[in-house]
Scaffold this active site. Structure first.
Site, PDB file in Angstrom:
ATOM      1  N   CYS A 189     -43.120   4.522  28.570  1.00 48.00           N
ATOM      2  CA  CYS A 189     -44.379   4.678  28.534  1.00 48.00           C
ATOM      3  C   CYS A 189     -44.984   5.677  28.048  1.00 48.00           C
ATOM      4  O   CYS A 189     -45.948   6.757  26.826  1.00 48.00           O
ATOM      5  CB  CYS A 189     -45.689   4.193  28.966  1.00 48.00           C
ATOM      6  SG  CYS A 189     -45.013   2.258  29.233  1.00 48.00           S
TER       7      CYS A 189
ATOM      8  N   PRO B  20     -42.319  -0.502  20.633  1.00 49.92           N
ATOM      9  CA  PRO B  20     -41.934   0.551  20.991  1.00 49.92           C
ATOM     10  C   PRO B  20     -41.991   1.555  19.925  1.00 49.92           C
ATOM     11  O   PRO B  20     -42.531   0.674  18.882  1.00 49.92           O
ATOM     12  CB  PRO B  20     -40.061   0.118  20.725  1.00 49.92           C
ATOM     13  CG  PRO B  20     -40.547  -1.163  19.708  1.00 49.92           C
ATOM     14  CD  PRO B  20     -41.825  -1.952  20.580  1.00 49.92           C
TER      15      PRO B  20
END
Ligand code: NAI
Ligand code: UGA
Length: 541
Positions: A333, A150
């Site tokens: 993403c 992340p």
């Protein structure tokens, strides 16, 4: 007759040997990893004098793959490897018990067309899902790491840099439990040079075990993951340029060679592979921001973005894919990887390059804001107390994934103006919607069991299981995901159940604006010539 008796006896001995070798396979000396060893024809297999040796090879050294992380990448990727390589045993492991339970059930944890069939055809044969992480890592020859990476929310690089906590703890665990040499494959998207850090963690804790680190980024897109994995545009493998590094590349290449044509398997150095993944996502996102920037200009000038994209995409140097204007790109993403790229550029003293890529995200945020502003300004500059129907919450069709979906920003923008929302998405649960609307930015990208347990319910939001129910009594209807079913709704029926003027705001250009105008709707479609109603309203409220 003699032949029959002899063959029966032979088969019994063979079965007993197989059982014996299966039980004691861990005590046999290891052989080199080469899937070529396993292409034995079953007929030859039981009728040659070298039967014992072959059996030894098969039982003792069936290649074992372990994948850390049973998520959107780990699950489908490993299921396809298991399907295409019956001679390889694949274990997918995760620290999340609920995820593994779901992978072992009839209700898989992710929705992906074609995935059920692939999983069901090899689960329990050569594909296993388990929480026994250490056991499977210890036994594996090749370990894929497909854990979360992340965006950092605190400390150095917060809001941009990749948080490698999960990757680092995976690497330390591998070093702790490994007793035999391993190939460790970066499947997660990571900052360039991560392999160097991982190598250091592994070698400094190695206890004599040798590791080769490979970068093998994944390019699948959600909603088409199985298609993409069956016929990838390319498979990219980066490794060290040493003899050991090249041998490791060859071992991984041999796995993919079971179904991917050789010319599509690209081998590079480690840093090229790591950077190519970030570059590919940045280029893709840049195309969307480019067409979205054009969509604003189309609205200002009367051009139609679909016609512009079509004309531009006809140039074979540009191509027609990924030129659909939208409310903005989402997904786990694009934003994360571009922020990561921006951070890497800044760290390498390249502020101009960093700013160039930052602009892709700024345009994406601008597009989402612009959409909310269009809604509010056309509805007399306020949506306070008005019911707005939201059709689609996932970040794209054919997935239930809501990570970084533009729907979150649009809904939060409308809630900020005190609207009441009725949300329908065929694949997103009520719990997920409330969780997404109450979670802090970037929290969504941590393992599910580490996210806030019971999200607070957002008062002005209801989640329904039918588009007509969502639209009943609504002043406006926003299409935020391009689900096919939204193209064929009975818009006349919807119109009849809405207060007037009734609005449609199409963030995915799925409806025919002309037909809806004939019904009576006021329609806003991204980048299309504006309805006369909207022409007089400011684009920015
Ligand atoms: N979602 C996508 O379409 C794509 C994602 N990627 C990249 O792949 C990586 C994974 O992404 P997703 O699969 O979408 O994430 P995900 O969140 O669906 O799955 C990651 C899984 O890793 C598990 N995990 C975390 N730490 C672990 C550990 N130490 N041991 C075992 N399991 C652990 C989590 O519990 C979670 O289930 C990310 O780096 C992402 O950028 C790359 C290409 C496509
Ligand atoms: O690294 C990743 O996670 C993956 O990211 C993307 O895949 P994904 O995010 O699953 O889905 P896309 O099809 O790329 O769509 C991303 C977003 O862009 C939007 N989009 C896409 C195409 C387009 O023309 N316009 C547009 O707005 C989609 O609606 C969606 O919100 C890439 O396409 C994959 O190659 C990559 O592996």
């Amino acid at each position: 007759m003699v032949f029959v008796k002899k063959s029966v006896l032979c088969t019994k001995i063979q079965i007993l040997t197989l059982v014996f070798l299966s039980l004691f396979k861990h005590h046999l000396p290891p052989l080199s990893i080469s899937p070529q060893n396993f292409h034995l024809h079953p007929c030859n297999f039981f009728h040659t004098k070298k039967f014992l040796i072959r059996l030894y090879i098969v039982v003792a050294k069936m290649v074992k793959i372990c994948c850390l992380g049973a998520g959107y990448v780990g699950g489908p990727t490993m299921a396809v490897i298991a399907l295409k390589c019956p001679s390889i045993e694949v274990a997918v492991v995760d620290i999340s018990v609920s995820r593994i339970t779901a992978w072992n059930s009839d209700q898989l944890p992710i929705y992906e067309p074609g995935l059920d069939e692939v999983v069901k055809s090899c689960r329990g044969k050569n594909l296993f899902f388990s929480t026994d992480v250490e056991k499977h890592v210890a036994e594996a020859d090749i370990i894929f790491v497909s854990v979360n990476t992340p965006t950092k929310t605190r400390g150095l690089g917060a809001g941009k840099a990749a948080d490698l906590t999960y990757w680092e703890s995976a690497a330390r665990m591998i070093a702790d439990v490994s007793k035999s040499d391993k190939i460790v494959v970066e499947k997660s998207t990571v900052p360039v040079k991560t392999a160097e850090a991982i190598e250091k963690i592994l070698t400094h804790n190695s206890k004599g075990v040798k590791y080769q680190i490979l970068s093998n980024p994944e390019f699948l897109a959600e909603g088409t993951a199985i298609e993409d994995l069956f016929a990838p545009d390319r498979v990219l493998i980066g490794g060290r340029e040493t003899p050991d590094g090249q041998r490791a590349i060859k071992a991984l290449k041999d796995v993919y060679a079971h179904w991917v044509p050789e010319e599509r398997i690209l081998c590079t150095n480690l840093w090229s592979a790591e950077l190519s993944k970030l570059a590919a996502n940045a280029f893709l996102a840049q195309r969307i921001s480019s067409v979205n920037a054009m969509s604003a200009l189309c609205e200002a000038t009367g051009a139609d973005v679909a016609e512009v994209s079509h004309a531009v995409g006809k140039d074979t140097r540009i191509g027609h894919k990924f030129l659909n204007a939208s409310v903005g790109f989402g997904g786990s993403c694009f934003q994360k990887d571009i922020l990561n790229l921006v951070y890497i550029c800044e760290c390498n003293g390249l502020p101009e390059v960093a700013n160039y890529w930052k602009q892709v995200i700024k345009v994406n945020d601008y597009q989402k804001n612009r959409f909310v502003n269009r809604i509010v300004s056309s509805m007399f500059n306020t949506v306070s107390g008005k019911k707005i129907a939201i059709l689609g919450f996932a970040f794209k069709k054919d997935t239930g994934d809501t990570r970084e979906t533009p729907a979150i920003d649009v809904c939060q923008g409308l809630l900020g103006d005190k609207a009441r929302l009725s949300i329908y998405d065929p694949q997103v649960t009520e719990e997920q919607v409330h969780k997404d609307l109450s979670m802090n930015k970037f929290d969504w990208d941590h393992p599910v069991h580490l996210q806030p347990m019971s999200p607070s319910t957002v008062k002005q939001v209801s989640v329904v299981w039918d588009a007509y129910e969502a639209a009943k009594g609504a002043h406006g209807l926003c299409i935020l995901t391009e689900w096919d079913e939204f193209k064929n709704l009975d818009y006349k029926k919807i119109y009849d159940n809405m207060p007037k003027p009734a609005f449609v705001f199409d963030g995915r250009n799925v409806v025919n604006p002309q037909k809806l105008r004939e019904i009576g709707f006021i329609v806003y479609s991204i980048g299309k010539p504006l309805d006369s109603w909207l022409k007089d309203m400011p684009a920015v409220a």
